[in-house]
Write a protein that holds these residues in place. Structure first.
Motif, short mmCIF file in Angstrom:
data_model
loop_
_atom_site.label_atom_id
_atom_site.label_comp_id
_atom_site.label_asym_id
_atom_site.label_seq_id
_atom_site.Cartn_x
_atom_site.Cartn_y
_atom_site.Cartn_z
N LEU A 75 2.23 -4.39 6.21
CA LEU A 75 3.42 -4.81 5.26
C LEU A 75 4.12 -5.92 5.81
CD1 LEU A 75 4.41 -0.89 5.16
CD2 LEU A 75 2.90 -2.16 3.37
N GLU B 283 -3.31 6.33 3.57
CA GLU B 283 -2.74 7.84 3.08
C GLU B 283 -2.19 8.46 4.32
OE1 GLU B 283 -2.80 9.10 -0.05
OE2 GLU B 283 -4.12 7.39 -1.20
N MET C 282 -6.84 2.14 0.46
CA MET C 282 -5.49 2.18 0.75
C MET C 282 -4.55 2.02 -0.21
SD MET C 282 -5.22 1.20 4.95
CE MET C 282 -5.38 -0.43 4.81
N PRO C 283 -3.32 2.83 -0.51
CA PRO C 283 -2.31 2.39 -1.29
C PRO C 283 -1.73 0.97 -1.12
CG PRO C 283 -2.01 4.51 -0.61
CD PRO C 283 -3.07 4.11 0.37
N VAL C 284 -1.52 0.39 -2.45
CA VAL C 284 -1.06 -1.13 -2.26
C VAL C 284 0.61 -1.09 -2.34
CG1 VAL C 284 -1.04 -3.26 -3.27
CG2 VAL C 284 -2.93 -2.10 -3.16
N ALA C 285 1.26 -1.79 -1.50
CA ALA C 285 2.85 -1.74 -1.60
C ALA C 285 3.12 -2.31 -2.68
CB ALA C 285 3.42 -2.39 -0.29
N THR C 286 4.37 -1.98 -3.32
CA THR C 286 4.76 -2.75 -4.47
C THR C 286 6.51 -2.92 -4.23
OG1 THR C 286 5.06 -0.54 -5.64
CG2 THR C 286 2.93 -1.69 -5.84
N GLY D 24 1.40 -5.82 0.77
CA GLY D 24 0.24 -5.26 1.87
C GLY D 24 -0.08 -3.93 1.38
N GLN D 25 -0.48 -3.08 2.30
CA GLN D 25 -1.16 -1.75 2.05
C GLN D 25 -0.96 -1.01 3.52
OE1 GLN D 25 -5.15 -2.34 1.46
NE2 GLN D 25 -5.61 -3.76 3.13
N TYR D 26 -1.29 0.46 2.99
CA TYR D 26 -1.10 1.38 3.91
C TYR D 26 -1.97 2.49 3.65
CZ TYR D 26 2.12 3.11 0.20
OH TYR D 26 2.47 3.77 -0.78
#
Length: 404
Positions: A49, A14, A1-5, A10-12
């Protein structure tokens, strides 16, 4: 999953980038102090997140497992307990409350049903006797408080009208639950749902969890009053209707302010308030925990191979059981189904089958069984409005995501 920046962590999954972007935008606009957002889709966590500060003074960061008081989102948890108790045969929704609690029959309440009471249609939105919040922490006061609740006269004939039972919902839920189940509502819900799920939610937060509890930052009473006066004068919106209902006094004021909160909503930062299960407001939760609590309700009662709730219990909740275009307390369109809120179309979800409960300031626990979604938003920067624009924007962004 993409990682928040950037401003969030956190992550979310696709397809959920629009929601992550909306959440991050609130931090960039300095609309948040600390907050979390969690979404389950088809039983799997797809958004997790968080960001900001749990406490401004100490600069403690908000973490993935930060707890915070979620105010009336507590009522959704109480509704879960009531529905699960009914499923176990402890009561019938359309039976008179007095069948299980004979003293309740006083002052013309003999025919009020359990469904009418917990769908906010019993005329018991306000209690006439002045109450003190601390009495609800004191077991020696339970019998007296129950007697006050039993003696209260309704403001209207059951089902003739609807008014949000702001605090009394939780008072009646706890008293009724102990009559029919012989144990506290929180004890039952933790044993039957929250603990087996591993849901990070506390109906009465033990001292062992205090270090995780974030500080609430409510709007001051003078600031809230100024905003409400402005909204009432402007008109033409949900917030203006709510402001007018509250500022007019009477039922709305009594429902919202008895018992009063000494020192304002900041009192919910104090351990005694959250230590006890005030079934209308005092639960603490992480977004992960609150979203997980709703996950079985979004999945025909099943999560990770275990049946927590029967589909037959959830089915009637998908429909509005009561509705008012102008609730007598909040002055806005809203309805209920066996204790769960059924909001106006498009407020939290485009699906009328969806249900849950928001909390003052913006907290939200919600599910959409049609889309098999459950989600939660928790934060410590409280909005003055009855429906937080931040929460609404997040819900709108969720439905812009790829859900197929």
């Amino acid at each position: 999953m993409p990682v928040a920046t950037g401003p969030i962590a956190g992550q979310y999954a696709e397809g959920f980038a629009p929601l992550a972007a909306q959440f991050a935008a609130h931090f960039r606009a300095k609309q948040e102090i600390g907050a979390s957002l969690c979404v389950y889709h088809r039983g799997e966590m797809v958004v997790d997140l968080w960001g900001g500060l749990a406490d401004r003074e100490t600069q403690a960061p908000w973490t993935a497992d930060s707890l915070v008081v979620v105010f009336s989102a507590t009522k959704g948890l109480a509704a879960m307990a009531l529905n699960m108790a009914a499923e176990r045969g402890k009561f019938e929704w359309d039976a008179p409350v007095a069948q299980y609690w004979p003293a309740f029959a006083q002052n013309g309440k003999a025919d009020i049903t359990v469904r009418q009471l917990f769908n906010h249609r019993a005329g018991l939105a306000a209690i006439d006797v002045s109450l003190v919040l601390a009495d609800f922490y004191d077991p020696s006061q339970t019998e007296r408080l129950n007697a006050i609740l039993a003696a209260q006269a309704p403001a209207w004939t059951a089902d003739a009208d609807q008014g949000y039972h702001t605090m009394s919902f939780g008072m009646y839920a706890e008293a009724f639950f102990q009559k029919v189940c012989g144990e506290p509502l929180a004890t039952f819900l933790h044993r039957e749902l929250l603990d087996p799920l591993g849901a990070d939610v506390f109906m009465g937060t033990p001292a062992s969890q205090d270090e995780r509890v974030a500080t609430l930052y409510p709007v001051s009473t003078p600031t809230r009053l100024v905003h409400m006066l402005w909204a009432a004068a402007r008109g033409g919106s949900t917030e203006s209707n709510v402001a007018r209902a509250v500022l007019s006094g009477g039922l709305a004021k009594s429902s919202l302010m008895n018992p009063p909160t000494p020192g304002g909503l900041g009192a919910y930062n104090l351990p005694p308030v959250r230590r006890h299960c005030l079934a209308w407001a005092s639960a603490t939760a992480s977004a992960r925990g609150l979203a997980r609590a709703y996950a079985p309700w979004s999945m025909q009662g099943t999560w990770q191979g275990r049946q927590y709730v029967q589909p037959e219990t959830i089915a009637p909740i998908l429909q509005r059981q009561g509705w008012s275009e102008q609730d007598q307390v909040l002055g806005k369109p809203m309805g209920w189904a066996q204790g769960f809120l059924k909001e106006d179309d498009g407020v939290f979800s485009p699906s009328r089958a969806s249900f849950g409960h928001p909390g003052m300031g913006g907290a939200l626990g919600w599910c959409d069984p049609e889309a098999q979604l459950s989600w939660a938003y928790t934060m410590n920067h409280m909005d003055w409005r009855v429906r937080s624009p931040r929460a609404l924007a997040l819900c709108q962004a969720l439905y812009r995501c790829k859900l197929d």
